[in-house]
Write a protein that holds these residues in place. Structure first.
Motif, PDB file in Angstrom:
ATOM      1  N   SER A 180       0.923  -1.144   0.136  1.00 62.02           N
ATOM      2  CA  SER A 180      -0.080   0.071   0.121  1.00 62.02           C
ATOM      3  C   SER A 180       0.881   1.260  -0.047  1.00 62.02           C
ATOM      4  N   VAL A 181       0.699   2.036  -1.058  1.00 61.31           N
ATOM      5  CA  VAL A 181       1.741   3.344  -1.284  1.00 61.31           C
ATOM      6  C   VAL A 181       0.751   4.470  -0.805  1.00 61.31           C
ATOM      7  N   GLU A 182       1.204   5.122   0.310  1.00 67.13           N
ATOM      8  CA  GLU A 182       0.476   5.911   0.805  1.00 67.13           C
ATOM      9  C   GLU A 182       1.035   7.455   1.131  1.00 67.13           C
ATOM     10  N   TYR A 183       0.372   8.441   0.985  1.00 62.08           N
ATOM     11  CA  TYR A 183       0.712   9.796   1.362  1.00 62.08           C
ATOM     12  C   TYR A 183       1.486   9.689   2.775  1.00 62.08           C
ATOM     13  N   LYS A 184       2.812  10.707   2.382  1.00 62.98           N
ATOM     14  CA  LYS A 184       3.418  10.699   4.065  1.00 62.98           C
ATOM     15  C   LYS A 184       3.210  12.392   4.304  1.00 62.98           C
ATOM     16  N   LEU A 185       2.310  12.665   5.092  1.00 66.21           N
ATOM     17  CA  LEU A 185       2.010  13.844   5.310  1.00 66.21           C
ATOM     18  C   LEU A 185       3.027  14.635   6.490  1.00 66.21           C
ATOM     19  N   ALA A 193     -18.508   2.523  14.719  1.00 66.59           N
ATOM     20  CA  ALA A 193     -17.739   1.507  15.709  1.00 66.59           C
ATOM     21  C   ALA A 193     -18.122   1.919  17.037  1.00 66.59           C
ATOM     22  N   HIS A 194     -18.291   1.006  18.031  1.00 64.20           N
ATOM     23  CA  HIS A 194     -18.201   1.424  19.364  1.00 64.20           C
ATOM     24  C   HIS A 194     -16.900   1.434  20.001  1.00 64.20           C
ATOM     25  N   ASP A 195     -15.923   0.212  19.664  1.00 63.68           N
ATOM     26  CA  ASP A 195     -14.621   0.467  20.235  1.00 63.68           C
ATOM     27  C   ASP A 195     -13.608   0.287  18.955  1.00 63.68           C
ATOM     28  N   LEU A 196     -12.744   1.328  19.128  1.00 64.95           N
ATOM     29  CA  LEU A 196     -11.815   1.478  17.835  1.00 64.95           C
ATOM     30  C   LEU A 196     -10.443   1.819  18.531  1.00 64.95           C
ATOM     31  N   ILE A 197      -9.252   1.370  17.657  1.00 68.05           N
ATOM     32  CA  ILE A 197      -8.036   2.043  17.773  1.00 68.05           C
ATOM     33  C   ILE A 197      -7.482   2.233  16.585  1.00 68.05           C
ATOM     34  N   LEU A 198      -7.336   3.556  16.286  1.00 63.15           N
ATOM     35  CA  LEU A 198      -6.987   3.815  14.856  1.00 63.15           C
ATOM     36  C   LEU A 198      -5.412   4.732  14.972  1.00 63.15           C
ATOM     37  N   ASP A 199      -4.793   4.486  14.104  1.00 64.52           N
ATOM     38  CA  ASP A 199      -3.319   5.107  13.807  1.00 64.52           C
ATOM     39  C   ASP A 199      -3.388   5.962  12.612  1.00 64.52           C
ATOM     40  N   GLY A 200      -2.871   7.224  12.869  1.00 64.72           N
ATOM     41  CA  GLY A 200      -2.841   8.341  11.656  1.00 64.72           C
ATOM     42  C   GLY A 200      -2.026   9.273  12.137  1.00 64.72           C
ATOM     43  N   GLU A 201      -2.230  10.369  11.153  1.00 61.16           N
ATOM     44  CA  GLU A 201      -1.696  11.712  11.280  1.00 61.16           C
ATOM     45  C   GLU A 201      -2.652  12.739  11.065  1.00 61.16           C
ATOM     46  N   THR A 202      -2.245  14.020  11.540  1.00 62.47           N
ATOM     47  CA  THR A 202      -2.971  15.094  11.590  1.00 62.47           C
ATOM     48  C   THR A 202      -2.173  16.109  11.199  1.00 62.47           C
ATOM     49  N   LEU A 203      -2.899  17.130  10.286  1.00 64.69           N
ATOM     50  CA  LEU A 203      -2.231  18.462  10.225  1.00 64.69           C
ATOM     51  C   LEU A 203      -3.362  19.493  10.168  1.00 64.69           C
ATOM     52  N   ALA A 204      -2.813  20.714  10.106  1.00 59.96           N
ATOM     53  CA  ALA A 204      -3.740  21.825  10.128  1.00 59.96           C
ATOM     54  C   ALA A 204      -3.772  22.367   8.387  1.00 59.96           C
ATOM     55  N   ALA A 242      -7.855  24.703  12.936  1.00 61.28           N
ATOM     56  CA  ALA A 242      -8.305  23.472  13.027  1.00 61.28           C
ATOM     57  C   ALA A 242      -7.433  22.343  12.393  1.00 61.28           C
ATOM     58  N   LEU A 243      -7.625  21.053  13.194  1.00 64.61           N
ATOM     59  CA  LEU A 243      -6.761  19.954  12.687  1.00 64.61           C
ATOM     60  C   LEU A 243      -7.627  18.963  11.970  1.00 64.61           C
ATOM     61  N   ARG A 244      -7.049  18.258  10.868  1.00 63.78           N
ATOM     62  CA  ARG A 244      -7.843  17.109  10.228  1.00 63.78           C
ATOM     63  C   ARG A 244      -7.111  15.963  10.352  1.00 63.78           C
ATOM     64  N   PRO A 245      -7.825  14.879  10.591  1.00 64.18           N
ATOM     65  CA  PRO A 245      -7.307  13.527  10.609  1.00 64.18           C
ATOM     66  C   PRO A 245      -7.146  12.834   9.197  1.00 64.18           C
ATOM     67  N   TRP A 246      -5.905  12.004   9.240  1.00 64.30           N
ATOM     68  CA  TRP A 246      -6.042  10.915   8.111  1.00 64.30           C
ATOM     69  C   TRP A 246      -5.469   9.801   9.014  1.00 64.30           C
ATOM     70  N   ASP A 295     -14.247   8.457   4.502  1.00 68.29           N
ATOM     71  CA  ASP A 295     -13.452   9.828   4.028  1.00 68.29           C
ATOM     72  C   ASP A 295     -12.414  10.320   4.598  1.00 68.29           C
ATOM     73  N   TRP A 296     -12.014   9.602   5.888  1.00 61.72           N
ATOM     74  CA  TRP A 296     -11.148  10.336   6.845  1.00 61.72           C
ATOM     75  C   TRP A 296      -9.643   9.425   6.615  1.00 61.72           C
ATOM     76  N   ARG A 297      -9.931   8.356   5.634  1.00 59.01           N
ATOM     77  CA  ARG A 297      -8.725   7.395   5.137  1.00 59.01           C
ATOM     78  C   ARG A 297      -7.622   8.044   4.551  1.00 59.01           C
ATOM     79  N   MET A 298      -6.430   7.770   4.794  1.00 61.28           N
ATOM     80  CA  MET A 298      -5.274   8.124   4.153  1.00 61.28           C
ATOM     81  C   MET A 298      -5.266   7.973   2.677  1.00 61.28           C
ATOM     82  N   PRO A 299      -4.980   8.843   1.860  1.00 58.40           N
ATOM     83  CA  PRO A 299      -4.954   8.703   0.252  1.00 58.40           C
ATOM     84  C   PRO A 299      -3.844   7.554  -0.149  1.00 58.40           C
TER      85      PRO A 299
END
Length: 507
Positions: free
Chosen positions: A207-212, A252-263, A289-293, A323-327
């Motif tokens: 999976s080749v994904e954006y590095k923010l 979901a009721h229970d979640l653990i997500l890994d990601g990045e955020t930026l303004a 404001a911060l937006r998560p991916w 829609d909050w998925r990393m491209p």
């Protein structure tokens, strides 16, 4: 345990290049420590005190004028209490209280002990006692399987607590450490490669994904309870309510997500890294404001996904993050990976991360399953000074003070130089020896900590970029600076300018 025992051990660890010898020395130290000393001991070894932010900087430490003790009487417990006082000082008079605590601690420490403590508080210890070495030392000291110790540390997110459990608990206690929602885990880390094609050679289909150019976040949710944590596992939930609201709305009721955020700016492009980080160190401000991916999911509604392949985790991520998925794209074709990289760079991001599609989530590990690719920038800068090293670098001039040319005299005389950062990375033993011998010919003054030089030596520095910073007079600081080599073919008047570095802020 006396602090001197820790200092002697770190000197022994720094003096050897043998990983096994480092592990043996650290294991002996851990065996001799009392159980309640272990968290503080581990924090000092990692130059990351268990208290977190201490409110102490280089200027405050350098400004101290004290007479150090001649006898080593300080204990680990004494130091831990002093660090507690530093961390908890707040409100009116807190600066004075911190100064008094520092002065008392420095006076009670021998010169060697204070050198160690100052570097530990500033995160500049550099003994070679990194997390992986310490994990193996904990396993050796406790006679537990290294894989079990490593997994417990990953899932608890606390190396000090893991050490205490391994050395005082049962084998079953250690094996029973598991993933828990609302308890952050160490993040999986990425290696590096020069190009997306080279990264694919390491990973295979990926999976080749954006590095923010943002900040790593780990988000936990249990019903309406949401926790947001930084890369270092600090809790910043109260500072990012917009991210909390987004996660509460996920299916979901229970979640653990890994990601990045930026303004983002008004046009939807990324704001400078420093503006994103300002939200992590201050009270909530709706002005930025911060937006998560999100790029990975570790748990969904009772199902742990750590050991499942990335392909399975991405299926769940698509479902819950939307829609909050990393491209990114899944591919084994170098041309497709290169195209994603070009798209990411054109959008103002750092590059890409290439992730093996069959890889599990190895919390806390840096290997070949995840590989980041981002362009490297090089600049010719002038050496303004150097700090004396410690450990293996004791007696050698190490950490370089770097300056950019100031042709217009914006920060002093026209044609002068303005400091933009420091680095000790990339310095080989041969370069350290050369610097220590050569810098004497350029010396203008010296202190206990550093030697200042005439601005004549040019060094080529690789950086990942720059960020706004009040720490240096030029108003910016280098990011991830490392030495590529000296440039005897260039004079100081050929060094890069502060304006060329400042242009990176806009880019």
């Amino acid at each position: 345990m006396k602090l001197s025992e820790l200092v002697d051990t770190t000197r022994e660890v720094a003096a050897t290049t043998s990983r096994l010898a480092k592990i043996d020395a650290l294991a002996r130290l851990l065996r001799d420590a009392a159980p309640d000393e272990l968290p503080a001991l581990i924090g000092l070894l990692l130059a990351s005190p268990r208290q977190g932010r201490l409110g102490v900087g280089w200027r405050g430490i350098a400004a101290l004028e004290v007479t150090h003790a001649t006898d080593a009487t300080l204990t680990i417990a004494d130091v831990d209490r002093a660090l507690d006082e530093l961390a908890h000082a707040s409100g009116a008079g807190s600066a004075g209280a911190r100064s008094e605590t520092l002065r008392a601690l420095a006076s009670a420490a021998t010169a060697d002990e204070w050198d160690f403590l100052a570097r530990a508080m500033l995160g500049e210890l550099r003994t070679g006692a990194l997390g992986g070495v310490l994990l193996d030392a904990i396993a050796k000291a406790s006679d537990r399987p290294p894989a079990t110790v490593r997994r417990a540390a990953m899932l608890s997110g606390d190396l000090g607590a893991t050490a205490a459990l391994a050395l005082t608990g049962t084998a079953e206690d250690l094996e029973n450490v598991s993933l828990e929602v609302l308890r952050p885990v160490l993040p999986m880390l990425a290696g590096t490669a020069a190009t997306p094609s080279a990264a694919l050679e390491l990973t295979g289909e990926a999976s080749v994904e954006y590095k923010l150019d943002g900040a790593r976040i780990q988000v936990h949710r249990h019903g309406d309870d949401v926790g947001v944590y930084t890369r270092s596992l600090a809790d910043i939930t109260h500072r990012v309510p917009e991210i909390v609201d987004i996660v509460r709305a996920l299916p979901a009721h229970d979640l653990i997500l890994d990601g990045e955020t930026l303004a983002l700016d008004e046009d939807g492009g990324p704001r400078p890294f420093q503006e994103t980080m300002s939200r992590f160190g201050a009270d909530v401000s709706r002005e930025i404001a911060l937006r998560p991916w999100f790029f990975d999911v570790l748990h969904v509604d009772g199902r742990d996904l750590l050991d499942e392949p990335l392909s399975a985790r991405l299926e769940e991520l698509d479902r819950v993050a939307g829609d909050w998925r990393m491209p990114g794209v899944v591919t084994s074709e170098p041309s497709a990976a290169e195209e994603v990289s070009r798209e990411a760079l054109a959008a103002g991001h750092e590059g890409v991360v290439v992730k093996a599609i069959d890889s599990p989530y190895s919390a806390g590990r840096r290997g070949k399953s995840w590989v980041k690719v981002k362009p490297v920038l090089t600049y010719d800068l002038v050496v303004l000074g150097a700090e004396w090293g410690s450990g293996r670098r004791r007696g050698k001039l190490s950490n370089l003070h770097l300056g950019a040319r100031d042709p217009d005299g914006e920060f002093g005389e026209p044609g002068g130089f303005v400091m933009v950062g420091k680095t000790f990375k990339g310095l080989t033993d041969a370069l350290l020896a050369w610097q220590t011998e050569t810098f004497a010919s350029y010396e203008t003054s010296r202190s206990e900590y550093a030697v200042l030089l005439r601005p004549e030596l040019v060094v080529e520095i690789a950086i990942d970029g720059v960020q706004r910073s009040p720490r240096y007079p030029g108003g910016l600081a280098l990011r991830f600076a490392r030495v590529k080599g000296y440039r005897p073919d260039k004079t100081a008047v050929e060094a890069d300018t502060i304006q060329s570095l400042r242009a990176l802020l806009r880019e």
